[in-house]
Motif scaffolding. Structure first.
Motif, PDB file in Angstrom:
ATOM      1  N   PRO A 131       0.906  -1.318   0.001  1.00  0.00           N
ATOM      2  CA  PRO A 131      -0.054   0.230   0.034  1.00  0.00           C
ATOM      3  C   PRO A 131       0.845   1.331   0.036  1.00  0.00           C
ATOM      4  O   PRO A 131       0.421   2.438  -0.292  1.00  0.00           O
ATOM      5  CB  PRO A 131      -0.806  -0.042   1.119  1.00  0.00           C
ATOM      6  N   LEU A 132       2.272   1.129   0.545  1.00  0.00           N
ATOM      7  CA  LEU A 132       3.006   2.399   0.637  1.00  0.00           C
ATOM      8  C   LEU A 132       3.993   2.435  -0.258  1.00  0.00           C
ATOM      9  O   LEU A 132       5.102   2.560  -0.110  1.00  0.00           O
ATOM     10  CB  LEU A 132       3.408   2.730   2.033  1.00  0.00           C
ATOM     11  N   ASP A 133       3.797   2.059  -1.734  1.00  0.00           N
ATOM     12  CA  ASP A 133       4.876   1.680  -2.543  1.00  0.00           C
ATOM     13  C   ASP A 133       5.468   2.923  -3.454  1.00  0.00           C
ATOM     14  O   ASP A 133       6.205   2.790  -4.352  1.00  0.00           O
ATOM     15  CB  ASP A 133       4.617   0.522  -3.510  1.00  0.00           C
ATOM     16  N   ASN A 134       4.823   4.277  -3.027  1.00  0.00           N
ATOM     17  CA  ASN A 134       5.435   5.300  -3.604  1.00  0.00           C
ATOM     18  C   ASN A 134       5.329   6.355  -2.682  1.00  0.00           C
ATOM     19  O   ASN A 134       4.612   6.491  -1.855  1.00  0.00           O
ATOM     20  CB  ASN A 134       4.691   5.435  -4.927  1.00  0.00           C
ATOM     21  N   ALA A 135       6.019   7.702  -3.102  1.00  0.00           N
ATOM     22  CA  ALA A 135       5.903   8.719  -2.316  1.00  0.00           C
ATOM     23  C   ALA A 135       4.505   9.291  -2.020  1.00  0.00           C
ATOM     24  O   ALA A 135       4.277   9.779  -1.128  1.00  0.00           O
ATOM     25  CB  ALA A 135       6.949   9.724  -3.093  1.00  0.00           C
TER      26      ALA A 135
END
Length: 171
Positions: free
Chosen positions: A154-158
């Motif tokens: 779920p938190l794979d990019n800035a």
């Protein structure tokens, strides 16, 4: 004229010195206004397995070039996927997204990548780790694949990380 050009190259390389090997830099240098003439950068270790996080700045004692953290090889070399500044509990922080290509498989589920988010707050002479998966379990996890269906971490990019930090660690 050639002497002036050579002098400018030397001065610019000194002004942006960060880390202990400019040829090994993989991210940065990024200007860091939290410190006088501050820069952060990330570089490979000589064996290219680990990544070192450095902070360089000017102090009353002269130029400082400090190792902040080391991200270690774990089944595969670590990759720095994103680096950005974001407020965490109103404190400007350096946020780093790391990824390892782990390629595990268990019970028909593939685990291609493992991700981890780390955040660092400024302290007297550098940065200290303030937020990671030991404090918030949502800051680490796997990308999974089952029956050809990929479920991203779920938190794979800035953008996703900034939204999560604002919702959970905002003002």
């Amino acid at each position: 004229m050639k002497l002036l050009f050579l002098l400018l190259i030397c001065i610019s390389s000194v002004a942006y010195a960060c880390g202990d090997n400019p040829n090994a830099i993989i991210q940065g240098p990024f200007k860091d206004d939290s410190f006088e003439n501050g820069y952060i950068c990330f570089q490979h270790t000589p064996d290219k397995r680990d990544v070192e996080f450095y902070l360089s700045y000017e102090s009353k004692d002269g130029p400082q070039n400090n190792l902040v953290d080391v991200f270690f090889y774990s089944d595969a070399p670590v990759e720095v996927m994103s680096v950005f500044f974001a407020p965490i509990n109103t404190v400007k922080s350096v946020v780093v997204l790391l990824r390892w290509n782990v390629n595990y498989e268990m019970n028909g589920i593939e685990y291609p990548y493992y991700y981890e988010v780390k955040a660092y707050h400024k302290h007297d002479n550098g940065y200290e780790l303030k937020l990671n998966s030991s404090i918030d379990a949502q800051l680490a996890g796997y990308q999974t694949k089952r029956n050809s269906k990929i479920i991203s971490y779920p938190l794979d990019n800035a953008k996703k990380i900034k939204q999560y930090l604002t919702e959970n660690y905002g003002t």
